[in-house]
Design an enzyme around this catalytic site. Structure first.
Site, PDB file in Angstrom:
ATOM      1  N   ARG A  49       0.946  -1.363   0.081  1.00  0.00           N
ATOM      2  CA  ARG A  49       0.076   0.002  -0.073  1.00  0.00           C
ATOM      3  C   ARG A  49       0.928   1.333   0.044  1.00  0.00           C
ATOM      4  O   ARG A  49       0.489   2.327  -0.671  1.00  0.00           O
ATOM      5  CB  ARG A  49      -0.938  -0.119   1.309  1.00  0.00           C
ATOM      6  N   HIS A  53       0.643   4.284  -2.531  1.00  0.00           N
ATOM      7  CA  HIS A  53       0.492   5.668  -2.119  1.00  0.00           C
ATOM      8  C   HIS A  53       1.556   6.439  -2.583  1.00  0.00           C
ATOM      9  O   HIS A  53       1.278   7.926  -2.978  1.00  0.00           O
ATOM     10  CB  HIS A  53       0.024   5.605  -0.815  1.00  0.00           C
ATOM     11  N   ASN A  76      -3.569   8.940   3.886  1.00  0.00           N
ATOM     12  CA  ASN A  76      -2.491   8.157   4.084  1.00  0.00           C
ATOM     13  C   ASN A  76      -2.307   8.275   5.725  1.00  0.00           C
ATOM     14  O   ASN A  76      -1.153   7.544   6.032  1.00  0.00           O
ATOM     15  CB  ASN A  76      -1.188   9.289   3.660  1.00  0.00           C
ATOM     16  N   HIS A 174      -5.800  -5.900  -1.938  1.00  0.00           N
ATOM     17  CA  HIS A 174      -6.331  -6.077  -0.874  1.00  0.00           C
ATOM     18  C   HIS A 174      -6.720  -7.569  -0.206  1.00  0.00           C
ATOM     19  O   HIS A 174      -7.549  -7.801   0.520  1.00  0.00           O
ATOM     20  CB  HIS A 174      -7.885  -5.345  -1.143  1.00  0.00           C
TER      21      HIS A 174
END
Length: 301
Positions: A49, A53, A76, A174
């Site tokens: 992740r 990001h 975040n 996910h």
């Protein structure tokens, strides 16, 4: 574990970038990340992740790692894994001072996290340099929001040069990790929500009340520490935890991709690796641009 070869890119990146300047870079990072994951397997989801990001906001330049305001801007605020990246960077600095960028350490860490949990591996292109600033004002407009609809997601990924298949594959990250109650509360308590399995919603309501418990965690799928295709099998059964998960199977153009991945995990693995390589090409700093930070949380003095 499958391995996907890299495709040529216009960016000045190569999986052999450190072959001469720091030949032990990749093994050093892998050992450090493996140690971190052995202590806390949930960091696998966090590291993948973190790379996502970072790359979606102003490119893959490690700007999210700076101890400035970018990491404190939603979405975040719940990112983790910084200590694991810092430790891997410190290990590399010990063998090759000032050579390997934090952006590359993060990219390799994400790959190693996937492989560690039984997911695909791939040839990480290297040679990125680190930004000298963060971009907090660009976070909200460049990262998905957990209430986004399908077209909004397609448009967002499309602006990054990533198609619907890339988007669905990357969403498959996910398969690892957990989400906080506040991100799926409306989905399980909303009276007009029809795209969720009744039993699944009932179970979640016991964990996540209408008020309070915002940070209570629920697994993204039944095997949150294993990289597999259960995420897609859940979505087909209307058991997607987040709205942005379930919209991938909601009568739109991504339905067929979700079904394919739910039935053929090898296709998901290949496409996930390819999409991660593609994402890693987003606006890298190369040549003399940026710098090689000595520590990932601060710009060199």
């Amino acid at each position: 574990m499958s391995t996907v070869a890299m495709k040529p890119s216009e960016a000045q990146l190569s999986p052999n970038f450190y072959a001469n300047s720091c030949p032990n870079a990749l093994s050093t990072i892998r050992t450090s990340i493996g140690t971190a994951l052995a202590k806390d397997p949930t960091l696998a989801a966090a590291l993948i992740r973190l790379e996502f990001h970072d790359c979606f906001v102003h490119g893959c330049d490690a700007s999210i790692l700076l101890t400035t305001t970018e990491k404190t801007v939603p979405p975040n605020v719940s990112t983790r894994g910084y200590e694991a990246v810092d430790a891997a960077k410190a290990a590399v600095e010990a063998v090759c001072p000032g050579v390997v960028s934090c952006a590359d350490v993060l990219a390799v860490a994400a790959r190693d996290a996937s492989a560690y949990t039984g997911g695909p591996s791939w040839d990480v292109k290297l040679g990125r340099r680190d930004s000298t600033s963060a971009y907090p004002d660009e976070v909200l407009t460049n990262l998905p929001y957990f209430k986004d609809d399908l077209q909004t997601l397609i448009d967002l990924f499309g602006r990054k040069g990533l198609g619907p298949r890339d988007m669905v594959a990357l969403s498959g990250a996910h398969t690892l990790g957990q989400a906080q109650c506040f991100t799926f509360r409306d989905r399980i308590h909303g009276g007009n929500v029809t795209d969720i399995d009744d039993g699944f919603a009932s179970d979640l309501r016991r964990q996540c009340p209408t008020v309070g418990g915002d940070s209570t965690l629920a697994a993204m799928d039944l095997t949150p520490d294993k990289f597999d295709n259960n995420y897609f099998r859940n979505i087909v059964q209307k058991k997607g935890l987040l709205k942005t998960d379930q919209v991938l199977f909601s009568g739109g153009l991504t339905d067929s991709i979700v079904v394919e991945y739910s039935r053929i995990p090898a296709n998901f693995n290949v496409d996930f690796a390819a999409a991660m390589i593609k994402m890693g090409d987003l606006q890298p700093l190369t040549g003399s641009a940026g710098q090689i930070r000595r520590t990932c949380g601060a710009v060199n003095n």
